[in-house]
Motif scaffolding. Structure first.
Motif, PDB file in Angstrom:
ATOM      1  N   ARG A  42      19.272   7.745  -7.047  1.00  0.00           N
ATOM      2  CA  ARG A  42      18.290   8.177  -6.051  1.00  0.00           C
ATOM      3  C   ARG A  42      17.654   7.011  -5.282  1.00  0.00           C
ATOM      4  O   ARG A  42      16.845   7.232  -4.388  1.00  0.00           O
ATOM      5  CB  ARG A  42      17.166   8.973  -6.729  1.00  0.00           C
ATOM      6  N   GLY A  43      17.969   5.782  -5.661  1.00  0.00           N
ATOM      7  CA  GLY A  43      17.391   4.629  -4.980  1.00  0.00           C
ATOM      8  C   GLY A  43      15.948   4.353  -5.348  1.00  0.00           C
ATOM      9  O   GLY A  43      15.167   3.859  -4.532  1.00  0.00           O
ATOM     10  N   VAL A  44      15.586   4.667  -6.591  1.00  0.00           N
ATOM     11  CA  VAL A  44      14.218   4.486  -7.070  1.00  0.00           C
ATOM     12  C   VAL A  44      14.219   3.391  -8.139  1.00  0.00           C
ATOM     13  O   VAL A  44      15.054   3.391  -9.034  1.00  0.00           O
ATOM     14  CB  VAL A  44      13.666   5.811  -7.650  1.00  0.00           C
ATOM     15  N   ALA A  66       0.822  -1.207   0.000  1.00  0.00           N
ATOM     16  CA  ALA A  66       0.000   0.000   0.000  1.00  0.00           C
ATOM     17  C   ALA A  66       0.854   1.254   0.000  1.00  0.00           C
ATOM     18  O   ALA A  66       0.422   2.302  -0.443  1.00  0.00           O
ATOM     19  CB  ALA A  66      -0.933  -0.002   1.204  1.00  0.00           C
ATOM     20  N   ALA A  67       2.086   1.155   0.522  1.00  0.00           N
ATOM     21  CA  ALA A  67       2.950   2.323   0.617  1.00  0.00           C
ATOM     22  C   ALA A  67       3.726   2.570  -0.677  1.00  0.00           C
ATOM     23  O   ALA A  67       4.254   3.656  -0.861  1.00  0.00           O
ATOM     24  CB  ALA A  67       3.914   2.166   1.783  1.00  0.00           C
ATOM     25  N   VAL A  68       3.819   1.563  -1.552  1.00  0.00           N
ATOM     26  CA  VAL A  68       4.552   1.721  -2.800  1.00  0.00           C
ATOM     27  C   VAL A  68       3.731   2.567  -3.758  1.00  0.00           C
ATOM     28  O   VAL A  68       2.536   2.341  -3.933  1.00  0.00           O
ATOM     29  CB  VAL A  68       4.876   0.346  -3.428  1.00  0.00           C
ATOM     30  N   ARG A  69       4.376   3.548  -4.350  1.00  0.00           N
ATOM     31  CA  ARG A  69       3.687   4.427  -5.299  1.00  0.00           C
ATOM     32  C   ARG A  69       4.235   4.145  -6.691  1.00  0.00           C
ATOM     33  O   ARG A  69       5.428   4.275  -6.936  1.00  0.00           O
ATOM     34  CB  ARG A  69       3.905   5.885  -4.916  1.00  0.00           C
ATOM     35  N   ILE A  70       3.348   3.779  -7.600  1.00  0.00           N
ATOM     36  CA  ILE A  70       3.721   3.449  -8.969  1.00  0.00           C
ATOM     37  C   ILE A  70       3.404   4.632  -9.874  1.00  0.00           C
ATOM     38  O   ILE A  70       2.278   5.126  -9.898  1.00  0.00           O
ATOM     39  CB  ILE A  70       2.944   2.210  -9.477  1.00  0.00           C
ATOM     40  N   VAL A  85       9.211  12.349  -5.297  1.00  0.00           N
ATOM     41  CA  VAL A  85       9.654  10.961  -5.416  1.00  0.00           C
ATOM     42  C   VAL A  85      10.574  10.614  -4.244  1.00  0.00           C
ATOM     43  O   VAL A  85      11.489  11.362  -3.922  1.00  0.00           O
ATOM     44  CB  VAL A  85      10.368  10.731  -6.768  1.00  0.00           C
ATOM     45  N   ARG A  86      10.302   9.453  -3.631  1.00  0.00           N
ATOM     46  CA  ARG A  86      11.079   9.019  -2.469  1.00  0.00           C
ATOM     47  C   ARG A  86      11.712   7.656  -2.712  1.00  0.00           C
ATOM     48  O   ARG A  86      11.052   6.743  -3.227  1.00  0.00           O
ATOM     49  CB  ARG A  86      10.179   8.946  -1.238  1.00  0.00           C
ATOM     50  N   PRO A  87      12.967   7.492  -2.323  1.00  0.00           N
ATOM     51  CA  PRO A  87      13.640   6.188  -2.457  1.00  0.00           C
ATOM     52  C   PRO A  87      12.916   5.117  -1.648  1.00  0.00           C
ATOM     53  O   PRO A  87      12.438   5.379  -0.552  1.00  0.00           O
ATOM     54  CB  PRO A  87      15.032   6.430  -1.875  1.00  0.00           C
ATOM     55  N   VAL A 127      10.090   3.907  -2.017  1.00  0.00           N
ATOM     56  CA  VAL A 127       8.635   4.048  -2.023  1.00  0.00           C
ATOM     57  C   VAL A 127       8.114   4.152  -3.455  1.00  0.00           C
ATOM     58  O   VAL A 127       7.128   3.522  -3.810  1.00  0.00           O
ATOM     59  CB  VAL A 127       8.195   5.287  -1.205  1.00  0.00           C
ATOM     60  N   ASP A 128       8.804   4.923  -4.267  1.00  0.00           N
ATOM     61  CA  ASP A 128       8.346   5.176  -5.633  1.00  0.00           C
ATOM     62  C   ASP A 128       8.991   4.224  -6.633  1.00  0.00           C
ATOM     63  O   ASP A 128      10.171   3.884  -6.522  1.00  0.00           O
ATOM     64  CB  ASP A 128       8.646   6.618  -6.029  1.00  0.00           C
ATOM     65  N   VAL A 129       8.170   3.805  -7.605  1.00  0.00           N
ATOM     66  CA  VAL A 129       8.614   2.940  -8.693  1.00  0.00           C
ATOM     67  C   VAL A 129       8.093   3.539  -9.988  1.00  0.00           C
ATOM     68  O   VAL A 129       6.908   3.854 -10.105  1.00  0.00           O
ATOM     69  CB  VAL A 129       8.063   1.502  -8.533  1.00  0.00           C
ATOM     70  N   PHE A 130       8.983   3.708 -10.963  1.00  0.00           N
ATOM     71  CA  PHE A 130       8.576   4.115 -12.305  1.00  0.00           C
ATOM     72  C   PHE A 130       8.395   2.852 -13.133  1.00  0.00           C
ATOM     73  O   PHE A 130       9.222   1.940 -13.077  1.00  0.00           O
ATOM     74  CB  PHE A 130       9.655   4.980 -12.969  1.00  0.00           C
ATOM     75  N   VAL A 131       7.318   2.800 -13.906  1.00  0.00           N
ATOM     76  CA  VAL A 131       7.099   1.663 -14.791  1.00  0.00           C
ATOM     77  C   VAL A 131       6.670   2.180 -16.165  1.00  0.00           C
ATOM     78  O   VAL A 131       5.899   3.121 -16.281  1.00  0.00           O
ATOM     79  CB  VAL A 131       6.065   0.664 -14.214  1.00  0.00           C
ATOM     80  N   ALA A 132       7.236   1.551 -17.187  1.00  0.00           N
ATOM     81  CA  ALA A 132       6.887   1.848 -18.582  1.00  0.00           C
ATOM     82  C   ALA A 132       6.561   0.515 -19.253  1.00  0.00           C
ATOM     83  O   ALA A 132       7.079  -0.528 -18.842  1.00  0.00           O
ATOM     84  CB  ALA A 132       8.043   2.536 -19.295  1.00  0.00           C
ATOM     85  N   PRO A 133       5.725   0.537 -20.276  1.00  0.00           N
ATOM     86  CA  PRO A 133       5.371  -0.714 -20.949  1.00  0.00           C
ATOM     87  C   PRO A 133       6.575  -1.442 -21.543  1.00  0.00           C
ATOM     88  O   PRO A 133       6.630  -2.664 -21.525  1.00  0.00           O
ATOM     89  CB  PRO A 133       4.417  -0.288 -22.058  1.00  0.00           C
TER      90      PRO A 133
END
Length: 143
Positions: free
Chosen positions: A107-109, A12-16, A75-77, A79-85
């Motif tokens: 940045r640890g992301v 729940a804490a992970v932000r995509i 954006v926080r290390p 916690v945040d995840v970037f996703v692309a197709p």
């Protein structure tokens, strides 16, 4: 870019953040998937759901610099995840996918790519994308 493993935060804490490419409608015939940002975001949302996460932010960008504030605002290390197709979407969306992934590592992301097959577009699907993108102010939502 590999599978997201052992995230320290609860799901729940992970932000995509889903990244889609902003590609001109004129490229629809040559590369419909790059133009179809809705399908790109949907692919990212499916990936997130399979991981037990939800997309909390969607970006639609074309050639954005890897250090642009729009990418990094809040954006926080860990916690945040970037996703692309796919890698090619990431390469179209950002001015340099390599610099972006290096900055994420610094940045640890996490950065992930879905890696699923892109949809095959027939004439009807292309027409739907064209209508949706060419008539946004008329209230057409592409359904």
């Amino acid at each position: 870019m590999g599978p997201l493993r052992g995230a320290s935060a609860a799901p729940a804490a992970v932000r995509i953040t889903a990244i889609a490419s902003l590609t001109p409608l004129e490229e629809l015939e040559a590369d419909p998937f790059l133009v179809d940002s809705r399908s790109q975001h949907a692919m990212c949302a499916r990936w997130a759901a399979e991981q037990g996460f939800v997309v909390t932010r969607e970006l639609l960008v074309g050639g954005l610099r890897f250090d642009h504030d729009a990418l990094w605002d809040g954006v926080r290390p860990g916690v945040d995840v970037f996703v692309a197709p796919s890698r090619r979407v990431l390469e179209r969306a950002l001015s340099s996918a390599e610099e972006f992934t290096a900055e994420c590592a610094r940045r640890g992301v996490h950065v992930e790519t879905v890696g699923s097959a892109e949809p095959a577009y027939d004439a009807r699907m292309k027409a739907r994308v064209h209508r949706r993108l060419s008539m946004p102010t008329a209230g057409y939502d592409g359904k």
